[in-house]
Design a protein around this motif. Structure first.
Motif, PDB file in Angstrom:
ATOM      1  N   SER A  33      -4.831 -18.688 -26.901  1.00  0.00           N
ATOM      2  CA  SER A  33      -5.109 -19.097 -25.517  1.00  0.00           C
ATOM      3  C   SER A  33      -5.047 -20.610 -25.390  1.00  0.00           C
ATOM      4  CB  SER A  33      -6.488 -18.620 -25.076  1.00  0.00           C
ATOM      5  OG  SER A  33      -6.489 -17.224 -25.001  1.00  0.00           O
ATOM      6  N   LYS A  34      -5.595 -21.306 -26.382  1.00  0.00           N
ATOM      7  CA  LYS A  34      -5.560 -22.774 -26.368  1.00  0.00           C
ATOM      8  C   LYS A  34      -4.134 -23.295 -26.462  1.00  0.00           C
ATOM      9  CE  LYS A  34      -9.972 -24.582 -27.597  1.00  0.00           C
ATOM     10  NZ  LYS A  34     -10.222 -26.003 -27.540  1.00  0.00           N
ATOM     11  N   LEU A  35      -3.264 -22.503 -27.089  1.00  0.00           N
ATOM     12  CA  LEU A  35      -1.846 -22.890 -27.182  1.00  0.00           C
ATOM     13  C   LEU A  35      -1.073 -22.392 -25.954  1.00  0.00           C
ATOM     14  CD1 LEU A  35      -1.302 -22.213 -31.003  1.00  0.00           C
ATOM     15  CD2 LEU A  35      -1.300 -24.452 -29.860  1.00  0.00           C
ATOM     16  N   ASN A  36      -1.822 -22.014 -24.928  1.00  0.00           N
ATOM     17  CA  ASN A  36      -1.261 -21.607 -23.628  1.00  0.00           C
ATOM     18  C   ASN A  36      -0.404 -20.346 -23.703  1.00  0.00           C
ATOM     19  OD1 ASN A  36      -1.096 -22.026 -20.840  1.00  0.00           O
ATOM     20  ND2 ASN A  36       0.870 -23.097 -21.022  1.00  0.00           N
ATOM     21  N   CYS A  37      -0.700 -19.495 -24.690  1.00  0.00           N
ATOM     22  CA  CYS A  37       0.036 -18.230 -24.792  1.00  0.00           C
ATOM     23  C   CYS A  37      -0.588 -17.219 -23.831  1.00  0.00           C
ATOM     24  CB  CYS A  37      -0.060 -17.669 -26.203  1.00  0.00           C
ATOM     25  SG  CYS A  37       0.667 -18.727 -27.446  1.00  0.00           S
ATOM     26  N   ALA A  94       1.110 -10.504 -28.634  1.00  0.00           N
ATOM     27  CA  ALA A  94       0.184  -9.387 -28.797  1.00  0.00           C
ATOM     28  C   ALA A  94      -0.502  -9.542 -30.156  1.00  0.00           C
ATOM     29  CB  ALA A  94       0.934  -8.059 -28.733  1.00  0.00           C
ATOM     30  N   VAL A  95      -1.813  -9.365 -30.191  1.00  0.00           N
ATOM     31  CA  VAL A  95      -2.595  -9.627 -31.406  1.00  0.00           C
ATOM     32  C   VAL A  95      -3.401  -8.394 -31.804  1.00  0.00           C
ATOM     33  CG1 VAL A  95      -4.251 -11.185 -32.481  1.00  0.00           C
ATOM     34  CG2 VAL A  95      -2.944 -11.964 -30.516  1.00  0.00           C
ATOM     35  N   ASP A  96      -3.322  -8.018 -33.083  1.00  0.00           N
ATOM     36  CA  ASP A  96      -4.172  -6.963 -33.627  1.00  0.00           C
ATOM     37  C   ASP A  96      -4.986  -7.563 -34.768  1.00  0.00           C
ATOM     38  OD1 ASP A  96      -5.348  -4.894 -34.978  1.00  0.00           O
ATOM     39  OD2 ASP A  96      -3.558  -3.622 -35.046  1.00  0.00           O
ATOM     40  N   THR A  97      -6.237  -7.914 -34.480  1.00  0.00           N
ATOM     41  CA  THR A  97      -7.076  -8.538 -35.510  1.00  0.00           C
ATOM     42  C   THR A  97      -7.841  -7.488 -36.307  1.00  0.00           C
ATOM     43  OG1 THR A  97      -8.697  -8.940 -33.759  1.00  0.00           O
ATOM     44  CG2 THR A  97      -7.308 -10.791 -34.409  1.00  0.00           C
ATOM     45  N   GLY A  98      -7.576  -6.214 -36.045  1.00  0.00           N
ATOM     46  CA  GLY A  98      -8.129  -5.134 -36.860  1.00  0.00           C
ATOM     47  C   GLY A  98      -9.646  -5.089 -36.928  1.00  0.00           C
ATOM     48  N   PHE A 124       3.705 -10.109 -39.065  1.00  0.00           N
ATOM     49  CA  PHE A 124       4.312 -10.254 -37.745  1.00  0.00           C
ATOM     50  C   PHE A 124       5.216  -9.083 -37.359  1.00  0.00           C
ATOM     51  CE2 PHE A 124       2.967 -14.347 -39.135  1.00  0.00           C
ATOM     52  CZ  PHE A 124       2.569 -14.992 -37.978  1.00  0.00           C
ATOM     53  N   ILE A 125       5.277  -8.876 -36.034  1.00  0.00           N
ATOM     54  CA  ILE A 125       6.173  -7.892 -35.436  1.00  0.00           C
ATOM     55  C   ILE A 125       7.131  -8.690 -34.554  1.00  0.00           C
ATOM     56  CG2 ILE A 125       6.284  -5.918 -33.841  1.00  0.00           C
ATOM     57  CD1 ILE A 125       4.578  -5.045 -36.109  1.00  0.00           C
ATOM     58  N   ASP A 126       8.423  -8.410 -34.636  1.00  0.00           N
ATOM     59  CA  ASP A 126       9.354  -9.181 -33.804  1.00  0.00           C
ATOM     60  C   ASP A 126       9.389  -8.632 -32.376  1.00  0.00           C
ATOM     61  OD1 ASP A 126      11.115  -7.033 -33.608  1.00  0.00           O
ATOM     62  OD2 ASP A 126      12.478  -7.768 -35.157  1.00  0.00           O
ATOM     63  N   LYS A 145       4.315  -1.124 -30.298  1.00  0.00           N
ATOM     64  CA  LYS A 145       4.543  -0.554 -28.960  1.00  0.00           C
ATOM     65  C   LYS A 145       4.105  -1.538 -27.877  1.00  0.00           C
ATOM     66  CE  LYS A 145       3.944   4.207 -30.405  1.00  0.00           C
ATOM     67  NZ  LYS A 145       2.868   5.157 -30.653  1.00  0.00           N
ATOM     68  N   ILE A 146       2.962  -2.184 -28.093  1.00  0.00           N
ATOM     69  CA  ILE A 146       2.450  -3.143 -27.099  1.00  0.00           C
ATOM     70  C   ILE A 146       3.387  -4.346 -26.974  1.00  0.00           C
ATOM     71  CG2 ILE A 146       0.550  -4.768 -26.641  1.00  0.00           C
ATOM     72  CD1 ILE A 146      -1.311  -2.600 -27.812  1.00  0.00           C
ATOM     73  N   VAL A 147       3.925  -4.792 -28.100  1.00  0.00           N
ATOM     74  CA  VAL A 147       4.876  -5.917 -28.063  1.00  0.00           C
ATOM     75  C   VAL A 147       6.044  -5.563 -27.146  1.00  0.00           C
ATOM     76  CG1 VAL A 147       6.604  -7.166 -29.427  1.00  0.00           C
ATOM     77  CG2 VAL A 147       4.285  -6.895 -30.308  1.00  0.00           C
ATOM     78  N   VAL A 148       6.593  -4.367 -27.337  1.00  0.00           N
ATOM     79  CA  VAL A 148       7.764  -3.959 -26.554  1.00  0.00           C
ATOM     80  C   VAL A 148       7.393  -3.757 -25.078  1.00  0.00           C
ATOM     81  CG1 VAL A 148       9.498  -2.146 -26.250  1.00  0.00           C
ATOM     82  CG2 VAL A 148       8.915  -2.939 -28.552  1.00  0.00           C
ATOM     83  N   SER A 149       6.285  -3.036 -24.830  1.00  0.00           N
ATOM     84  CA  SER A 149       5.951  -2.725 -23.436  1.00  0.00           C
ATOM     85  C   SER A 149       5.534  -3.971 -22.659  1.00  0.00           C
ATOM     86  CB  SER A 149       4.851  -1.655 -23.369  1.00  0.00           C
ATOM     87  OG  SER A 149       3.670  -2.158 -23.929  1.00  0.00           O
ATOM     88  N   ASN A 150       4.978  -4.986 -23.364  1.00  0.00           N
ATOM     89  CA  ASN A 150       4.570  -6.218 -22.683  1.00  0.00           C
ATOM     90  C   ASN A 150       5.687  -7.262 -22.641  1.00  0.00           C
ATOM     91  OD1 ASN A 150       2.089  -5.063 -22.522  1.00  0.00           O
ATOM     92  ND2 ASN A 150       0.978  -6.757 -23.444  1.00  0.00           N
ATOM     93  N   GLY A 151       6.820  -6.938 -23.240  1.00  0.00           N
ATOM     94  CA  GLY A 151       7.882  -7.942 -23.324  1.00  0.00           C
ATOM     95  C   GLY A 151       7.422  -9.173 -24.089  1.00  0.00           C
ATOM     96  N   ALA A 152       6.591  -8.950 -25.134  1.00  0.00           N
ATOM     97  CA  ALA A 152       6.034 -10.082 -25.895  1.00  0.00           C
ATOM     98  C   ALA A 152       7.090 -10.719 -26.796  1.00  0.00           C
ATOM     99  CB  ALA A 152       4.841  -9.615 -26.721  1.00  0.00           C
ATOM    100  N   ASP A 153       6.884 -12.003 -27.095  1.00  0.00           N
ATOM    101  CA  ASP A 153       7.782 -12.700 -28.020  1.00  0.00           C
ATOM    102  C   ASP A 153       7.521 -12.270 -29.454  1.00  0.00           C
ATOM    103  OD1 ASP A 153       9.143 -14.712 -26.229  1.00  0.00           O
ATOM    104  OD2 ASP A 153       7.040 -15.131 -25.760  1.00  0.00           O
TER     105      ASP A 153
END
Ligand code: MG
Length: 440
Positions: free
Chosen positions: A187-191, A170-174, A243-245, A221-229
């Motif tokens: 995306s290029k790193l296939n994430c 999940a990315v927040d570029t503000g 970073f957010i874990d 919140k988005i990291v958790v709800s999306n099950g992001a790494d």
């Protein structure tokens, strides 16, 4: 009057920082630097006004100008290193919305040092501008520097291995300049990428450009709800990454730096460079790897220059600005993101697990007002005992922590920073620091 502060020229738009100032500053730069100059900007609303003023100033002095438009500061630096003699980035980095600034870039892609700034300042205040003959005013061209920059980052990580892992990020570029790089790099790193605030908007509608823990709750919140790494966020010009874990928790910047340092040293032992204000954690992981830490004055230019001198393998600041010398000698947010994915992939650990490996330390800080900063610092220096380091301000090392007292560059204020192995000791050191500044 001093034109340049710690981070180039900064100020509130059309109060401190006007088109007129940008024009004359660019003419001053053009007077001392002939040749090709790249001009880029972050997403601030005044970016067009200031960049076209700067471009006009450079053209007036006969420079050839390449307008690279909106781009992260490290992307401009990467371009300047290989394609130009100097650069100007119109950015106020993490400062609030109403600010903007001009950052000067040297031909090797590093920020201007104090000598370069003084040379430009002399011209600026000496009214010694050398305008070109009418036949020799400069040419202007436009270039998209982003694809080559993304490619450059990918070449310095194990891109194919990262791609196999299919990270969820999940990315927040503000709404800043990182919006046009980091989601595409990932995306290029296939994430699998989810973005928030990735629309370019100089009013920064969702959050201020500084990516502090308190403004990144949505990302968590988005990291958790999306099950992001992991989650990642940038400041306005994307030279910093935080970073957010996977649990939605903010990873302290100095812990992240220690994770990166530890990983780099495990593969390539060598000197580590960081400012005196950085966490002891950097020294902890370096020591464990049998490597040396070199402490510099505060400011990324000092870190970059010392890294070049000692051939350091890694360096950075405790604010999310990390310098990877194999890539370039400046803080680079996108490179940091790619590197963190590489570390997680190679170590086979979650971000929270990597953070838990770093020794616990407690930092605290405060500021006190004083009448005369210089006199106060002299008094503090003469009364400091034991293991004292005067690289920048007065730093006193103890067996179980340190205390750093530094004057502010701009205000009648002295700042006190401490770090210790326990919270109680950190509190005691802060008291000690405040006692040392009493009566100043
Ligand atoms: Mg920045």
């Amino acid at each position: 009057m001093k034109l340049f502060g710690t981070n180039g020229v900064r100020g509130v738009v059309n109060r401190d920082l006007t088109a007129d100032l940008a024009l004359k500053l660019a003419m001053s730069l053009g007077t001392v630097t002939k040749g090709t100059v790249a001009v880029g900007r972050d997403t601030r609303t005044s970016g067009n006004m200031l960049s076209y003023a700067a471009i006009a100033g450079l053209l007036a002095t006969g420079c050839k100008v390449i307008n690279v438009g909106i781009a992260p500061t490290p992307a401009v630096q990467y371009f300047v290193r290989d394609n130009a003699d100097a650069g100007i980035v119109i950015t106020a980095s993490h400062n609030p919305r109403e600010y903007n600034g001009l950052k000067l870039i040297a031909g090797d892609g590093t920020e201007f040092g104090i000598e370069g700034e003084l040379a430009v300042e002399d011209i600026y205040y000496g009214e010694a501008l050398k305008l070109a003959d009418w036949r020799e005013t400069g040419d202007l061209s436009h270039t998209d520097i982003i694809p080559a920059y993304i490619e450059g980052v990918m070449q310095n990580v194990s891109a194919l291995d990262i791609a196999k892992r299919r990270f969820i990020v999940a990315v927040d570029t503000g709404s800043g300049a990182g919006s046009i790089v980091t989601p595409f790099l990932l995306s290029k790193l296939n994430c699998k990428v989810t973005t928030i605030n990735a629309q370019i908007d100089g009013t920064f509608p969702s959050r201020n450009p500084e990516p502090t823990e308190d403004v990144l709750t949505d990302l968590g919140k988005i990291v958790v709800s999306n099950g992001a790494d992991l989650g990642v966020a940038h400041d306005g010009d994307a030279d910093r990454a935080v970073f957010i874990d996977e649990n939605g928790n903010f990873v302290k910047e100095d812990v992240l730096l220690a994770i990166v340092v530890k990983h780099v040293l495990s593969k390539t032992p060598g000197p580590v460079v960081t400012p005196v204000s950085s966490s002891q954690r950097i020294a902890d992981v370096a020591e464990a790897a049998g490597c040396q830490v070199i402490w510099t004055p505060v400011g990324s230019i000092h870190v970059a220059r010392v890294m070049m001198q000692v051939n350091a393998v890694i360096g950075g600041e405790g604010n999310g600005g990390i310098i990877f010398p194999e890539h370039q000698y400046c803080r680079d947010g996108a490179m940091t993101v790619a590197k963190v994915l590489e570390i997680m992939n190679e170590r086979g650990r979650k971000l929270s697990e990597l953070a838990a490996e770093i020794p616990k330390r407690y930092m605290d800080k405060t500021k006190v007002t004083c009448r005369d900063r210089d006199a106060a610092m002299q008094h503090i220096q003469s009364s400091a005992h034991g293991n004292v380091d005067t690289t920048d301000g007065v730093k006193i090392w103890y067996d179980d922590g340190w205390l750093l007292i530094r004057p502010s560059g701009t205000e009648p204020i002295i700042r006190i920073f401490v770090e210790a192995e326990t919270e109680t000791r950190a509190h005691d050191l802060l008291e000690l620091g405040m006692n040392m500044t009493k009566g100043c």
